[in-house]
Structure formats: structure tokens, C-alpha cells
Motif scaffolding. Sequence first.
Motif, PDB file in Angstrom:
ATOM      1  N   GLU A   1       0.826  -1.206   0.000  1.00  0.00           N
ATOM      2  CA  GLU A   1       0.000   0.000   0.000  1.00  0.00           C
ATOM      3  C   GLU A   1       0.864   1.261   0.000  1.00  0.00           C
ATOM      4  O   GLU A   1       0.506   2.258  -0.636  1.00  0.00           O
ATOM      5  N   VAL A   2       2.011   1.206   0.692  1.00  0.00           N
ATOM      6  CA  VAL A   2       2.925   2.360   0.669  1.00  0.00           C
ATOM      7  C   VAL A   2       3.442   2.570  -0.748  1.00  0.00           C
ATOM      8  O   VAL A   2       3.495   3.703  -1.250  1.00  0.00           O
ATOM      9  N   VAL A   3       3.799   1.472  -1.426  1.00  0.00           N
ATOM     10  CA  VAL A   3       4.287   1.587  -2.799  1.00  0.00           C
ATOM     11  C   VAL A   3       3.177   2.116  -3.703  1.00  0.00           C
ATOM     12  O   VAL A   3       3.413   2.989  -4.549  1.00  0.00           O
ATOM     13  N   ARG A   4       1.969   1.621  -3.512  1.00  0.00           N
ATOM     14  CA  ARG A   4       0.857   2.033  -4.384  1.00  0.00           C
ATOM     15  C   ARG A   4       0.492   3.495  -4.202  1.00  0.00           C
ATOM     16  O   ARG A   4       0.256   4.215  -5.185  1.00  0.00           O
ATOM     17  N   THR A   5       0.471   3.964  -2.929  1.00  0.00           N
ATOM     18  CA  THR A   5       0.021   5.333  -2.660  1.00  0.00           C
ATOM     19  C   THR A   5       1.166   6.347  -2.687  1.00  0.00           C
ATOM     20  O   THR A   5       0.933   7.547  -2.840  1.00  0.00           O
ATOM     21  N   GLY A   6       2.404   5.893  -2.485  1.00  0.00           N
ATOM     22  CA  GLY A   6       3.559   6.781  -2.577  1.00  0.00           C
ATOM     23  C   GLY A   6       4.010   7.388  -1.280  1.00  0.00           C
ATOM     24  O   GLY A   6       5.002   8.132  -1.266  1.00  0.00           O
ATOM     25  N   SER A   7       3.321   7.118  -0.149  1.00  0.00           N
ATOM     26  CA  SER A   7       3.762   7.694   1.123  1.00  0.00           C
ATOM     27  C   SER A   7       3.179   6.910   2.291  1.00  0.00           C
ATOM     28  O   SER A   7       2.172   6.207   2.156  1.00  0.00           O
ATOM     29  N   TYR A   8       3.830   7.064   3.462  1.00  0.00           N
ATOM     30  CA  TYR A   8       3.321   6.434   4.675  1.00  0.00           C
ATOM     31  C   TYR A   8       1.970   7.032   5.057  1.00  0.00           C
ATOM     32  O   TYR A   8       1.067   6.331   5.514  1.00  0.00           O
ATOM     33  N   THR A   9       1.870   8.368   4.883  1.00  0.00           N
ATOM     34  CA  THR A   9       0.632   9.049   5.278  1.00  0.00           C
ATOM     35  C   THR A   9      -0.555   8.537   4.465  1.00  0.00           C
ATOM     36  O   THR A   9      -1.621   8.230   5.024  1.00  0.00           O
ATOM     37  N   ALA A  10      -0.391   8.437   3.159  1.00  0.00           N
ATOM     38  CA  ALA A  10      -1.491   7.971   2.310  1.00  0.00           C
ATOM     39  C   ALA A  10      -1.815   6.501   2.592  1.00  0.00           C
ATOM     40  O   ALA A  10      -2.994   6.109   2.600  1.00  0.00           O
ATOM     41  N   ALA A  11      -0.797   5.716   2.848  1.00  0.00           N
ATOM     42  CA  ALA A  11      -1.033   4.308   3.152  1.00  0.00           C
ATOM     43  C   ALA A  11      -1.779   4.165   4.468  1.00  0.00           C
ATOM     44  O   ALA A  11      -2.686   3.325   4.594  1.00  0.00           O
ATOM     45  N   ALA A  12      -1.421   4.982   5.457  1.00  0.00           N
ATOM     46  CA  ALA A  12      -2.112   4.931   6.746  1.00  0.00           C
ATOM     47  C   ALA A  12      -3.581   5.290   6.578  1.00  0.00           C
ATOM     48  O   ALA A  12      -4.473   4.661   7.159  1.00  0.00           O
ATOM     49  N   ARG A  13      -3.842   6.299   5.753  1.00  0.00           N
ATOM     50  CA  ARG A  13      -5.226   6.719   5.507  1.00  0.00           C
ATOM     51  C   ARG A  13      -6.010   5.603   4.813  1.00  0.00           C
ATOM     52  O   ARG A  13      -7.158   5.317   5.154  1.00  0.00           O
ATOM     53  N   SER A  14      -5.391   4.939   3.854  1.00  0.00           N
ATOM     54  CA  SER A  14      -6.053   3.883   3.098  1.00  0.00           C
ATOM     55  C   SER A  14      -6.347   2.659   3.950  1.00  0.00           C
ATOM     56  O   SER A  14      -7.415   2.042   3.843  1.00  0.00           O
TER      57      SER A  14
ATOM     58  N   THR B   1      -2.544   4.397  11.981  1.00  0.00           N
ATOM     59  CA  THR B   1      -1.824   5.642  12.239  1.00  0.00           C
ATOM     60  C   THR B   1      -0.509   5.591  11.469  1.00  0.00           C
ATOM     61  O   THR B   1      -0.013   4.506  11.122  1.00  0.00           O
ATOM     62  N   GLN B   2       0.069   6.769  11.221  1.00  0.00           N
ATOM     63  CA  GLN B   2       1.344   6.782  10.492  1.00  0.00           C
ATOM     64  C   GLN B   2       2.445   6.079  11.276  1.00  0.00           C
ATOM     65  O   GLN B   2       3.243   5.340  10.685  1.00  0.00           O
ATOM     66  N   PRO B   3       2.536   6.262  12.629  1.00  0.00           N
ATOM     67  CA  PRO B   3       3.568   5.511  13.371  1.00  0.00           C
ATOM     68  C   PRO B   3       3.415   3.990  13.222  1.00  0.00           C
ATOM     69  O   PRO B   3       4.418   3.270  13.186  1.00  0.00           O
ATOM     70  N   ALA B   4       2.168   3.504  13.125  1.00  0.00           N
ATOM     71  CA  ALA B   4       1.952   2.057  12.955  1.00  0.00           C
ATOM     72  C   ALA B   4       2.506   1.593  11.610  1.00  0.00           C
ATOM     73  O   ALA B   4       3.113   0.525  11.504  1.00  0.00           O
ATOM     74  N   ILE B   5       2.308   2.426  10.578  1.00  0.00           N
ATOM     75  CA  ILE B   5       2.853   2.094   9.258  1.00  0.00           C
ATOM     76  C   ILE B   5       4.381   2.060   9.323  1.00  0.00           C
ATOM     77  O   ILE B   5       5.029   1.139   8.794  1.00  0.00           O
ATOM     78  N   THR B   6       4.956   3.047   9.985  1.00  0.00           N
ATOM     79  CA  THR B   6       6.413   3.112  10.111  1.00  0.00           C
ATOM     80  C   THR B   6       6.950   1.874  10.820  1.00  0.00           C
ATOM     81  O   THR B   6       7.945   1.279  10.389  1.00  0.00           O
ATOM     82  N   GLN B   7       6.302   1.455  11.897  1.00  0.00           N
ATOM     83  CA  GLN B   7       6.747   0.288  12.657  1.00  0.00           C
ATOM     84  C   GLN B   7       6.674  -0.984  11.806  1.00  0.00           C
ATOM     85  O   GLN B   7       7.585  -1.829  11.856  1.00  0.00           O
ATOM     86  N   GLN B   8       5.624  -1.120  11.010  1.00  0.00           N
ATOM     87  CA  GLN B   8       5.474  -2.322  10.196  1.00  0.00           C
ATOM     88  C   GLN B   8       6.523  -2.376   9.089  1.00  0.00           C
ATOM     89  O   GLN B   8       7.061  -3.454   8.781  1.00  0.00           O
TER      90      GLN B   8
END
Length: 301
Positions: A12-25, A29-36
Motif C-alpha cells: 500500500e505504501v508503494v501504491r500510494t507513494g507515502s506512509y501518510t497515504a497508506a495509513a489513511r487507506s 496511524t502513520q507511526p503504525a505504518i512506520t513500525q510495520q
Amino acid sequence: MFESRHIRTFHEVVRTGSYTAAARSLGYTQPAITQQIKALEREVGAPLFLRVGRRMRLTEAGETLARHAGAILDSMAVAQEQVRALSRLNTGRVRICAFPSASATLVPEALARLAAGHPGVRAELQESEPPESLHRVVRGECDISLAFTYPGLDEQVPPELVEIPLLEDQLTVLLPAGHPMARRRAVRLAELSEERWIAGCLRCRSNFLHECAELGFAPDVVFTTDDNLVVQSLVAEGLGIAMMPGLVLSFLAHRKVVGRALDPASRRRISAYVLREHLDIPATALVVDELRAVAGNRTGC
């Protein structure tokens, strides 16, 4: 081994281009995306992204994983759907191992009912006599064995198997239509002690010899075959008579052959055998239920 949630997040990060957009999708939360992503990088053993200004760029390891991530997620989705379908009885494969007279009678009726009600369940038929058919279940070569036992014989069943009784099959004597006893409704085995006999498979032959010995005579066995059509052809030509299971009467192929019940009655028990844990597999349990239903429509237990 990659965790599926980490792959999904990375994809999802690759598809959307950012951690923020992936977190929204994904609703994280953005920290959860970063941790994963960090956890996935530890599993990979290399960084997956580089920051170039405000933008993110895949590393060589990231590009390699990105090429496979979609396929991994698709395969997982297919696997999940197949497992769900199995639990809903939509599909599945069941391998049945049966002896010839059951393959010609009980099994076709049961599989026809199965195909009508659950077309996604694939049933496969193999032919084998007991006790070999029982051992094939234990070895994992089939899922259900249809087998028979005789009350007068000491027959061992592997302890791993569960027996599901289906019916009691009355034994008959096949006679040429012109035989003097063909006019009777039932015949006594002792009255046939001087006849020439055709014997069947090892288990049937052992029971036949045992019953004759109980009556005080040794039969003159001139032919041995486990092919029911061969037995009928030999009887039709007057070359011998045979003790046969009652199931065979439903597919007598020769007009010159008749079947007569034994007096007193002699029977064998027909059962399905499965590994205990396989009864929890919906498709296997369904096939067993169909076999029970078909057996119940005959002279059953």
C-alpha cells in the motif's frame, strides 16, 4: 518468512507513494505504518525505501519485493477463499477406495447425489479390496474406504480408523438358469456340496471356505476370480456356481444366471472407514452422509 500484514502495508505504501497515504487507506496511524515497514526491513535484512527530499524511493531490495508483493497478496487471497469454500462445502476433493460390487452400486448413486447438491466437491474413485483398502486410508492414499467384513472371520481393523456401518449385505448363490435349484426362492449351502465352485477375492474365498467347513465339506473350487462379470459368464456357461454378495444381483448381466438367497441367511457387513480427524473435514463428512443415504435405501442396518 514474511508476515502477511507487513507485505500488505508495504504494497500500500508503494501504491500510494507515502506512509501518510497508506495509513489513511488502511485505517492505521502513520507511526503504525512506520513500525510495520521497519519490521519488514528487519525480516528482509535491508532497507526498502530511501528518502529523496520529501519523496520516497524504493531501494533495490524494495523494487525486488515490490515486483512480488502483489502476487503474494493475490495468492493469499485465493488460498483464503479456497479454505472458506471448503468450510462452506462449496468445494473440496474426496478420494474413495471401494471394492468392485460397491463401486458398481453404492458409489455411483452416492456420487450422483453429491454432484447434484454440491457440484464443487470433486470425488475420485479408486478400486481396492479389503484389507488393502483400509491400509490405503492409513497411508493417506485415499480418504474413505468402503470395505466389508464377515462375522465368522477374525478381521483386524487398523486402530486409527473409525468404522461407519452402512448396510448388511445378504449373500446369494449364483446358479445357471437351468439348474434344478434355480426354481427355489432359497437354497441350502450343504445341498450344493457336490457342485463345482467359482471363488472370489481372498476375503470372500476365506469366508466361503469357512462356511463350507462349518457344514462339514470342502468345496471343489475350479475357478478363482474377483471380476464379477467373469463369475457371471462362467456360471452362465454352466462351468460352476458361486457364492456372491447380494449387491451383485442389481447388475446381473446374463439372462442365463439367477441369484438365490442362502437358507439360513448369511451376511457380510459393509462399512465406510475414515481417519477419525477426517470426519471434521466437511467434504469428507458430506460424502459419508451420501453413502449412508444410499445404503439406507437398500436393505440396510
